[in-house]
Design an enzyme around this catalytic site. Structure first.
Site, PDB file in Angstrom:
ATOM      1  N   GLU A 109     -31.215 -48.592 -68.690  1.00  0.00           N
ATOM      2  CA  GLU A 109     -30.292 -47.502 -68.326  1.00  0.00           C
ATOM      3  C   GLU A 109     -28.956 -47.645 -69.026  1.00  0.00           C
ATOM      4  OE1 GLU A 109     -29.992 -47.430 -64.050  1.00  0.00           O
ATOM      5  OE2 GLU A 109     -29.766 -49.586 -63.905  1.00  0.00           O
TER       6      GLU A 109
ATOM      7  N   HIS B  93     -25.496 -40.802 -45.536  1.00  0.00           N
ATOM      8  CA  HIS B  93     -26.619 -41.062 -44.619  1.00  0.00           C
ATOM      9  C   HIS B  93     -27.418 -39.794 -44.355  1.00  0.00           C
ATOM     10  CE1 HIS B  93     -24.488 -44.707 -43.036  1.00  0.00           C
ATOM     11  NE2 HIS B  93     -25.737 -45.116 -43.057  1.00  0.00           N
TER      12      HIS B  93
ATOM     13  N   ASP C 294     -28.680 -42.866 -65.299  1.00  0.00           N
ATOM     14  CA  ASP C 294     -27.598 -43.656 -65.890  1.00  0.00           C
ATOM     15  C   ASP C 294     -27.664 -43.661 -67.407  1.00  0.00           C
ATOM     16  OD1 ASP C 294     -25.874 -44.591 -63.865  1.00  0.00           O
ATOM     17  OD2 ASP C 294     -27.507 -45.835 -63.115  1.00  0.00           O
TER      18      ASP C 294
ATOM     19  N   CYS D 210     -38.004 -43.678 -64.054  1.00  0.00           N
ATOM     20  CA  CYS D 210     -37.761 -43.530 -62.613  1.00  0.00           C
ATOM     21  C   CYS D 210     -36.485 -42.739 -62.322  1.00  0.00           C
ATOM     22  CB  CYS D 210     -37.748 -44.876 -61.904  1.00  0.00           C
ATOM     23  SG  CYS D 210     -36.414 -45.942 -62.426  1.00  0.00           S
TER      24      CYS D 210
END
Ligand code: PEP
Ligand code: MG
Length: 580
Positions: free
Chosen positions: A434, A192, A458, A505
């Site tokens: 990916e 977080h 990935d 991306c």
């Protein structure tokens, strides 16, 4: 002077004083009570829980006033739910009668036991739930013991926070203007705190193991979020070097600012799309401030980590609609849930596997969890009327998965029609490339979908067969591996032949050094974290396509990733001479 290395969680450099945010050690007393005291002890607990709830409600109000995202406010709601859990409260009452000791001790023991069970899971997301639990326990215990708590909401001076870990509620209320850096013993890139630090452009270094024992409040330190390092009590010479670095970075940033509003067009007039990646809706501000032409990747899993959002079509609909409205008809690509692998959802215990990176991940999870998948798709289609939505699917490895998605989408549309709910019929649907198998079969898949987006993070992991989070083999993680460059070229060619756009991306898309290579490989659409946009635009505006193609022709002759990297680096330094 001492340098400590950790994980770079958010870039930037700052020199300043430490504020050691220690979890205050609560001394919980233990004493015997009599049977007749059970009721009054229990009432004490109920009152402490009630006060904790009021505190959390107050934080929620403040959070709303501070325009904190619904996402984080929902996290506070989950805290309120946790402390109101009837089963837990009645367990405490039972223990009180059995043990006949004070309620503070019974509560402390019960919650510690619970935390212990969660901690042995050694799972990143479980650790975050442990943080939630500790936060609540601390509140209730402070109320029981009547101690005062320090908060990060009202700090007097600018500082670098050093802590073991930050609790989610600390992150919500922390004064983002005063906090100039975050250094933590614990944490990884997806915690977080790391996400919030990046969203607010606060430098952060995490995974420092025992930094809270090495520094104290008032110590001078340098936090280098770019290199993932902390320099404790730097000497004059080092401080001078870092002041120079900061000055240089400020000059570069100022210069790059002039690119925010400029078009991303090469010298010879080729228009390139430069969009942003985001994880939480709060990053929208940063997307707008850095000149993105849209959102190329919204990683919805960060939002859906909260079970209340995951389980609610309405909540998802509200959030997706708000993002689309705020982006005012600019394209917004929302990726459906990509959990599994290293991203575990705490309320899906069943996802724990021996080989998670090759397991029940991304679309594989969604296609077998249709109840949830349809909920997300219904929310997305309903939100589609509020802007320019594109939907993207992660971890595709074969064409059958694409067929199955389309069949589910037909069912979703049918359900929406039968309830007379509004939606756009033609939302562009794309997939992430990916998994190497999907790239190798891209010419077939391209005929079915509206766009491709290459997830280099990935794709590198699965092509070179290295866990992208494992520091022991990090040296094998090569962005310019000849195999990877060929896979990118194949993807671009397949897209062009089928007449569909192909974007990047993964992190490579936001690395200004890689921009010219990607253009030369035929990529015309890049998506990246917002802060990288100005630098990438500068590169685009300073090259022309024949030059990029020529550079790639040379690069593709080379057999070693390291050699290619050195070649590209040299070209970049000669061309931009430290101006980026
Ligand atoms: C990628 O794999 O490159 C990607 C963008 O997805 P993520 O980093 O979320 O796995
Ligand atoms: Mg990925």
């Amino acid at each position: 002077m001492k340098t400590v290395s950790g994980i770079s969680a958010s870039p930037g450099i700052y020199i300043g004083k430490v504020f050691l945010y220690k979890e205050e050690r609560l001394n919980v007393p233990k004493y015997k009570i009599e049977e007749k005291e059970i009721e009054s002890e229990f009432s004490r607990l109920l009152a402490a829980v009630e006060s904790a709830k009021i505190e959390l409600e107050t934080i929620k109000e403040t959070a709303r006033m501070m325009n904190i995202s619904e996402n984080e406010i929902a996290m506070l709601d989950s805290h309120i739910l946790m402390i109101s859990d009837e089963a837990f409260i009645s367990q405490i009452k039972d223990l009180l009668s059995k043990q006949l000791v004070n309620v503070d001790w019974v509560f402390y023991e019960a919650i510690s036991e619970h935390i212990k069970t969660l901690t042995v899971s050694q799972d990143m997301y479980m650790e975050e739930r442990v943080s939630d639990l500790r936060d609540i326990a601390k509140r209730v215990l402070s109320n029981l013991l009547d101690t005062e708590r320090v908060t990060l909401a009202d700090l007097e001076n600018e500082c670098i926070i050093a802590a073991h870990d930050l609790l989610p509620s600390d992150a919500v209320v922390m004064d983002k203007k005063k906090i100039k850096g975050i250094i933590l013993n614990a944490g990884g890139k997806t915690s977080h705190t790391a996400i919030i630090a990046r969203a607010f452009e606060i430098p952060a270094v995490v995974g420092l193991f025992n930094i809270t024992r090495r520094v104290k409040t008032g110590d001078n330190i340098i936090i280098d979020g770019n290199a993932g390092a902390v320099i404790i009590n730097p000497d004059e010479e080092t401080t001078k070097i870092y002041l120079e670095k900061i000055k240089r970075q400020e000059e570069i940033d100022l210069h790059l600012q002039s690119y925010i509003k400029k078009e991303a067009v090469t010298n010879d007039g080729k228009k390139i799309i430069v969009a942003a990646n985001i994880e939480i809706p709060q990053e929208l501000e940063s997307v707008k401030n850095h000149g993105a032409s849209g959102i190329g990747l919204f990683r919805s899993e960060f939002l859906l980590l909260q079970s209340q959002i995951y389980n609610s079509e309405e909540r998802q609909f509200e959030i997706y609609s708000k993002i689309l409205q705020e982006m005012e008809e600019k394209p917004v690509t929302i990726r459906t849930l990509d959990i599994g692998g290293d991203k575990i959802i705490p309320y899906h215990e069943d996802i724990r596997e021996k080989n998670p990176l090759l397991g029940w991940r991304g679309i594989r999870f969604c296609l077998t969890s249709r109840y949830f998948f349809k909920k997300q798709l219904r929310a997305l289609y309903r939100a589609s009327v509020h802007g320019n939505l594109k939907i993207m699917f992660p971890m595709i490895s074969c064409i059958e998965e694409v067929d199955e998605i389309f069949q589910i989408i037909e069912e979703v549309k049918h359900e929406l029609k039968s309830k007379a709910q509004e939606f756009k019929d033609k939302v562009p649907l794309g997939i992430m490339l990916e998994v190497p198998a999907a790239v190798l079969a891209a010419e077939f898949i391209a005929k079915k979908v509206d766009f491709f987006s290459i997830g280099t993070n990935d794709l590198i992991q699965y092509t070179i067969a290295i866990d992208r989070g494992n520091e022991k083999i990090a040296y094998l993680y090569q962005m310019y591996h000849p195999a990877l460059l060929r896979l990118i070229k194949m993807s671009a060619d397949a897209g062009r032949n089928a007449g569909i756009p192909v974007s990047i991306c993964g992190e490579m898309g936001g690395d200004p050094r890689a921009t010219v290579v990607l253009l030369g490989l035929g990529i015309e659409y890049l998506s990246m974290s917002p802060a990288s946009i100005p630098a990438v635009k500068k590169v685009i505006r300073n090259v022309d396509m024949p030059e990029a193609k020529q550079l790639v022709d040379t690069v593709l002759q080379k057999s070693s990733g390291k050699e290619i990297e050195a070649f590209v680096e040299k070209w970049f330094n000669e061309r931009f001479k430290g101006s980026i």
